[in-house]
Design a protein around this motif. Sequence first.
Motif, short mmCIF file in Angstrom:
data_model
loop_
_atom_site.label_atom_id
_atom_site.label_comp_id
_atom_site.label_asym_id
_atom_site.label_seq_id
_atom_site.Cartn_x
_atom_site.Cartn_y
_atom_site.Cartn_z
N SER A 28 0.79 -1.22 0.00
CA SER A 28 0.00 0.00 0.00
C SER A 28 0.83 1.27 0.00
CB SER A 28 -0.93 0.01 1.23
OG SER A 28 -0.16 0.01 2.42
N LYS A 29 2.15 1.16 -0.20
CA LYS A 29 3.00 2.35 -0.18
C LYS A 29 3.36 2.76 -1.60
CE LYS A 29 7.09 4.25 2.11
NZ LYS A 29 8.15 4.00 3.10
N ALA A 30 2.65 3.72 -2.13
CA ALA A 30 2.86 4.15 -3.51
C ALA A 30 3.99 5.15 -3.64
CB ALA A 30 1.58 4.76 -4.07
N TYR A 31 4.25 5.94 -2.61
CA TYR A 31 5.26 6.99 -2.68
C TYR A 31 6.41 6.71 -1.73
CZ TYR A 31 1.34 9.28 -4.95
OH TYR A 31 0.29 9.56 -5.78
N SER A 86 2.49 3.63 5.25
CA SER A 86 1.46 2.86 4.56
C SER A 86 0.27 3.73 4.25
CB SER A 86 1.01 1.67 5.41
OG SER A 86 0.32 2.12 6.56
N GLN A 87 -0.59 3.23 3.41
CA GLN A 87 -1.83 3.93 3.09
C GLN A 87 -2.71 4.03 4.33
OE1 GLN A 87 -3.82 2.88 -0.60
NE2 GLN A 87 -5.79 2.82 0.47
N ASP A 94 -7.13 10.83 -3.17
CA ASP A 94 -8.09 9.79 -2.77
C ASP A 94 -9.18 10.37 -1.88
OD1 ASP A 94 -6.74 7.71 -4.12
OD2 ASP A 94 -5.28 7.58 -2.50
N SER A 118 -3.28 11.01 -0.84
CA SER A 118 -3.12 10.20 -2.05
C SER A 118 -2.27 9.01 -1.66
CB SER A 118 -2.43 11.01 -3.16
OG SER A 118 -2.25 10.20 -4.32
N SER A 119 -2.89 7.81 -1.59
CA SER A 119 -2.21 6.60 -1.14
C SER A 119 -1.57 6.86 0.23
CB SER A 119 -1.18 6.12 -2.17
OG SER A 119 -0.64 4.87 -1.78
N ASN A 120 -0.24 6.72 0.33
CA ASN A 120 0.43 6.86 1.63
C ASN A 120 1.00 8.27 1.85
OD1 ASN A 120 2.38 6.07 -0.47
ND2 ASN A 120 3.91 6.22 1.16
N ARG A 149 6.77 8.79 -6.88
CA ARG A 149 6.12 7.48 -6.94
C ARG A 149 7.13 6.37 -7.11
NH1 ARG A 149 1.09 5.38 -7.69
NH2 ARG A 149 0.16 7.45 -7.87
#
Length: 230
Positions: A68-71, A133-134, A159, A184-186, A228
């Motif tokens: 869940s960690k996009a960045y 994490s997100q 998000d 936005s995500s995490n 990202r």
Amino acid sequence: MRDLPLPLALTARLSPVVVLACAGWALTSGPFAPAPAAAEHRTAQQDTPSGGAEASSSSTAPSSTAVSKAYASAPAPCTSVAAKTIGSLVPGAKTSGKEIPSTDTKVRRTCSWNALKGYDYRWLDVSFEIMDSQAAAQKAYEDRTAEKSGGGAVPGLGDSAYSVVNLTTQDKQQTREGVVMARSSNALVVVTYNGSDFETKKAPDTDEINKGAIKAAREAVAALGNGRKG
């Protein structure tokens, strides 16, 4: 910029701004702190997670954090908002901005712009925070928006996003401040935008502050793509 010297009262009002900027003030900005009780609701419509149990939890299984960690890192905050936008929101400010010192620039970075043009003052902060994490980012987002009641959702921004505008008065001087928080995500993006007129002692109207904060937030969220993963 007016050529007239500033009166002593105006100079005294601006001195806290200099002190706060040197101290690395980032998430709550402007010459005066906002009072939650004075919140003015403004929504974005104005801007328009097979084998035994032990095996499944072993180190060989992919962690939910990694998924869940996009960045991986925060983008450069001082280039996250277009120079044209800075010129519009903070007239007279250097578009290069000033990055606030951070103990870990991979997880938190903030840039500030401020200027006094004539007697009209504006301050803009853009801050990025990268969580593990997100889920961690979502919790931080929920906690912070709960602390700033009276605002509303901002559709189509990250998000989830939230904006709130507050008016404060100190020594008959009004200051209006808008805060936009987006996840936005995490990652979390926090934008603070405020203004005062030291000649009339009035503050800019709610629409101007709210729309300005949301515009900066949209550009900042778009800049997240530079950090990202993969």
